[in-house]
Design a protein around this motif. Structure first.
Motif, PDB file in Angstrom:
ATOM      1  N   CYS A 287      -9.243   9.353  12.955  1.00 33.89           N
ATOM      2  CA  CYS A 287      -9.652   8.100  12.314  1.00 33.89           C
ATOM      3  C   CYS A 287     -10.384   7.175  13.275  1.00 33.89           C
ATOM      4  CB  CYS A 287      -8.430   7.405  11.712  1.00 33.89           C
ATOM      5  SG  CYS A 287      -7.632   8.395  10.422  1.00 33.89           S
TER       6      CYS A 287
ATOM      7  N   ALA B 236      -8.208   6.826   5.137  1.00 30.84           N
ATOM      8  CA  ALA B 236      -8.996   5.668   5.562  1.00 30.84           C
ATOM      9  C   ALA B 236      -9.599   5.896   6.945  1.00 30.84           C
ATOM     10  CB  ALA B 236      -8.112   4.422   5.564  1.00 30.84           C
ATOM     11  N   ASN B 237     -10.839   5.451   7.116  1.00 36.85           N
ATOM     12  CA  ASN B 237     -11.549   5.484   8.407  1.00 36.85           C
ATOM     13  C   ASN B 237     -11.739   6.894   8.954  1.00 36.85           C
ATOM     14  OD1 ASN B 237     -11.624   2.562   8.562  1.00 36.85           O
ATOM     15  ND2 ASN B 237      -9.450   2.651   9.098  1.00 36.85           N
TER      16      ASN B 237
ATOM     17  N   THR C 290       6.293   3.298   6.783  1.00 40.01           N
ATOM     18  CA  THR C 290       5.579   2.708   5.647  1.00 40.01           C
ATOM     19  C   THR C 290       4.217   2.187   6.084  1.00 40.01           C
ATOM     20  OG1 THR C 290       7.700   2.066   4.666  1.00 40.01           O
ATOM     21  CG2 THR C 290       5.735   0.992   3.806  1.00 40.01           C
ATOM     22  N   GLU C 291       4.166   1.599   7.266  1.00 44.74           N
ATOM     23  CA  GLU C 291       2.896   1.095   7.805  1.00 44.74           C
ATOM     24  C   GLU C 291       1.916   2.240   8.030  1.00 44.74           C
ATOM     25  OE1 GLU C 291       2.174  -0.281  12.142  1.00 44.74           O
ATOM     26  OE2 GLU C 291       2.716  -2.099  11.043  1.00 44.74           O
TER      27      GLU C 291
ATOM     28  N   HIS D 118       0.586   3.443   4.624  1.00 45.72           N
ATOM     29  CA  HIS D 118      -0.383   2.516   4.037  1.00 45.72           C
ATOM     30  C   HIS D 118      -1.682   2.458   4.842  1.00 45.72           C
ATOM     31  CE1 HIS D 118       3.077   0.184   1.889  1.00 45.72           C
ATOM     32  NE2 HIS D 118       2.818   1.346   1.341  1.00 45.72           N
ATOM     33  N   ARG D 119      -1.595   2.649   6.155  1.00 49.78           N
ATOM     34  CA  ARG D 119      -2.808   2.644   6.961  1.00 49.78           C
ATOM     35  C   ARG D 119      -3.671   3.865   6.666  1.00 49.78           C
ATOM     36  NH1 ARG D 119      -0.791   3.053  11.840  1.00 49.78           N
ATOM     37  NH2 ARG D 119      -1.406   5.192  12.252  1.00 49.78           N
TER      38      ARG D 119
ATOM     39  N   LEU E   4      -3.332   5.972   3.937  1.00 44.13           N
ATOM     40  CA  LEU E   4      -3.601   6.086   2.504  1.00 44.13           C
ATOM     41  C   LEU E   4      -3.347   4.733   1.846  1.00 44.13           C
ATOM     42  CD1 LEU E   4      -1.853   9.519   1.906  1.00 44.13           C
ATOM     43  CD2 LEU E   4      -4.314   9.086   1.654  1.00 44.13           C
ATOM     44  N   PRO E   5      -4.258   3.784   2.002  1.00 40.64           N
ATOM     45  CA  PRO E   5      -4.051   2.455   1.412  1.00 40.64           C
ATOM     46  C   PRO E   5      -3.910   2.500  -0.113  1.00 40.64           C
ATOM     47  CG  PRO E   5      -6.312   2.702   2.233  1.00 40.64           C
ATOM     48  CD  PRO E   5      -5.535   3.853   2.754  1.00 40.64           C
ATOM     49  N   GLN E   6      -4.309   3.604  -0.731  1.00 41.18           N
ATOM     50  CA  GLN E   6      -4.150   3.756  -2.177  1.00 41.18           C
ATOM     51  C   GLN E   6      -2.679   3.756  -2.588  1.00 41.18           C
ATOM     52  OE1 GLN E   6      -5.465   5.934  -0.012  1.00 41.18           O
ATOM     53  NE2 GLN E   6      -7.319   6.942  -0.790  1.00 41.18           N
ATOM     54  N   THR E   7      -1.768   3.989  -1.633  1.00 37.08           N
ATOM     55  CA  THR E   7      -0.339   4.117  -1.952  1.00 37.08           C
ATOM     56  C   THR E   7       0.424   2.800  -1.848  1.00 37.08           C
ATOM     57  OG1 THR E   7       0.277   4.634   0.349  1.00 37.08           O
ATOM     58  CG2 THR E   7      -0.383   6.480  -1.066  1.00 37.08           C
ATOM     59  N   ARG E   8      -0.248   1.694  -1.607  1.00 37.70           N
ATOM     60  CA  ARG E   8       0.461   0.433  -1.339  1.00 37.70           C
ATOM     61  C   ARG E   8       1.369  -0.013  -2.483  1.00 37.70           C
ATOM     62  NH1 ARG E   8      -0.739  -2.367   3.180  1.00 37.70           N
ATOM     63  NH2 ARG E   8      -2.546  -1.656   4.390  1.00 37.70           N
TER      64      ARG E   8
END
Length: 462
Positions: free
Chosen positions: A136, A176-177, A331-332, A335-336, A338-342
């Motif tokens: 990433c 992400a990224n 959890t962080e 979410h970092r 796969l932000p879709q899972t927030r």
């Protein structure tokens, strides 16, 4: 909203309807040909291959809790055949050709585990797939290129791993990224508790006695002492991995490293369409404080990582319960990446321990003078390595000279870990440096690798 379950050994057991009813404990003194301490993957695979080779052997497996209570029933379900240790370190006990052979044979364990499951009727949600390790940042991509180049310099990896660039990597899983991903072929996803509990049933059918709820208090030449009686055996196998420190005389042999996992609620199909991940690939990243994940049979995400890596004095968890800080960190990470899972709910969190030798390299062996054998120190890749350990230990117990018994991990004994508080300080310093290195790389745009991680590895001999 339902509260997250914390502990209860692991989600994998809950997925099977709850914890198993323990088998009977040892009922007094007994004598067998082989006594195996620990009913996890290592012990059960050893029993299986011994019975395949010599059906007449009498074998007793002694387990403090129940089969699969430890890492075998708590891990991330990566049946990978990976070789993650320092190849150069094994040269002190073998040759370059031996190291390459070791790595090649480890890769074959994926097919071997699947073969046994098909032959013996073990249903463990096994799904052949790839492993995708995502970069990433440019620095992470650089590290992956270097790792792949090292494999190929050793004459391995060319047919098993490939590097794909950002667009192609995003087409697999929308991380992400994303800069790119290392694709490792020939791996499989597994539900580990199903595998270990199925294997326990198989070895029982073969005539192996598994005694649970029996605490081992000592191991010596020809004798295993427990709180339920004494077992006498010509050959004894210590298959306790991350719990080895609890056996008198082994307190500093292998460090019990914590690893933890959180599991989400099942994802709706619309969210999977957004994320991708249609091949149930194993998922990791190239950060210094790396993570590991799988898409489960019923469409959950299981995300794991080290969290709080080590408890003072080699203490272990209470039936899988992990710290709130570990849940927060995992959890962080989820979410970092796969932000879709927030918006998803977390259903379960747990932890376990894995065995780490002082040189961070796995080992298997048997002392012919005492008749005591061992295997472990898998450093987090025990699902596949334990199978190979079981075959190797069976050869050693039966005194068979094979291609496995000549490999450089056999009878390799690294020095012991330092006494406290030195090992607590060293391990926590290493992971703090890893996290700091990752933060610095992100803050600088990830253009170059932080030197802090390399310093952390030198600090602990990793």
């Amino acid at each position: 909203m339902n509260a997250i379950k914390n502990g209860e050994v692991s989600f994998w057991h809950a997925d099977m309807g709850g914890l198993p009813t323990p088998r009977r404990p040892l009922a007094g003194d007994t004598t067998v040909d082989v006594c195996i301490v620990g009913a996890g993957f290592t012990g059960l695979w050893t029993a299986y291959y011994l019975k395949q080779a010599e059906p007449s052997l009498s074998i007793a497996v002694i387990e403090r809790e129940f089969a699969g209570f430890g890492a075998s029933g708590r891990n991330g379900g990566w049946l990978s055949g990976d070789f993650t240790w320092s190849r150069d370190k094994y040269l002190s006990n073998g040759t370059r050709e031996g190291v390459i052979s070791f790595e090649r044979q480890l890769r074959e364990t994926v097919d071997e585990v699947i073969r046994v499951c098909e032959t013996e009727g073990i249903e463990a949600d096994i799904h052949r797939t790839d492993c995708l390790t995502y970069a990433c940042s440019p620095a992470q991509m650089q590290r992956m290129r270097a790792a792949l180049a090292e494999e190929r310099a050793w004459g391995i990896g060319a047919d098993r791993a490939t590097l794909i660039e950002g667009p192609e990597a995003l087409s697999r899983i929308r991380i992400a990224n994303t800069q790119g991903a290392l694709v490792t072929h020939g791996v499989a996803r597994v539900q580990p508790a199903k595998l270990v509990r199925g294997l326990a049933s198989v070895v029982e059918r073969l005539g192996v006695s598994i005694f649970e709820q029996t605490k081992v208090t000592g191991i010596a030449k020809g004798v295993v002492t427990t709180d339920r009686g004494t077992v006498r055996a010509r050959r004894i196998i210590r298959a306790t991995e991350g719990f080895t420190h609890g056996i008198p005389g082994n307190e500093r042999e292998w460090l019990p490293m914590n690893s933890a996992i959180v599991v989400t609620e099942p994802l709706p199909q619309s969210l999977w369409d957004e994320i991708g991940w249609q091949g149930a690939e194993l998922l990791g990243d190239a950060s210094h404080a790396y993570c590991y994940a799988q898409r489960t049979r019923e469409g959950r995400i299981a995300m794991g990582g080290r969290g709080v890596p080590y408890r003072f004095g080699s203490a272990t968890d209470v039936r899988g319960q992990t710290q709130p800080e570990t849940i927060r960190q995992l959890t962080e990470i989820l979410h970092r990446m796969l932000p879709q899972t927030r918006g998803l709910r977390l259903d379960h969190a747990w932890c376990g321990v894995l065995g780490v030798p002082r040189d961070w390299c796995a080992t298997a062996g048997l002392d012919p003078k005492t008749g005591i054998g061992w295997a472990g120190g898998y450093v987090g890749i025990g699902v596949s390595t334990s199978n190979f350990a079981g075959r190797t230990l069976a050869d050693l117990v039966l005194e068979r000279q094979t291609e496995r018994t000549d490999l450089p991990w056999v009878n390799r004994r690294p020095r012991k870990w330092e006494p406290e508080p030195l090992r607590w300080l060293g391990v926590h310093a290493m992971y703090r440096l890893y996290h700091l290195a990752d933060r610095r790389e992100r803050a600088s745009g990830g253009q170059r690798s932080s030197r802090l991680a390399a310093f952390a590895n030198r600090l602990t001999g990793r």
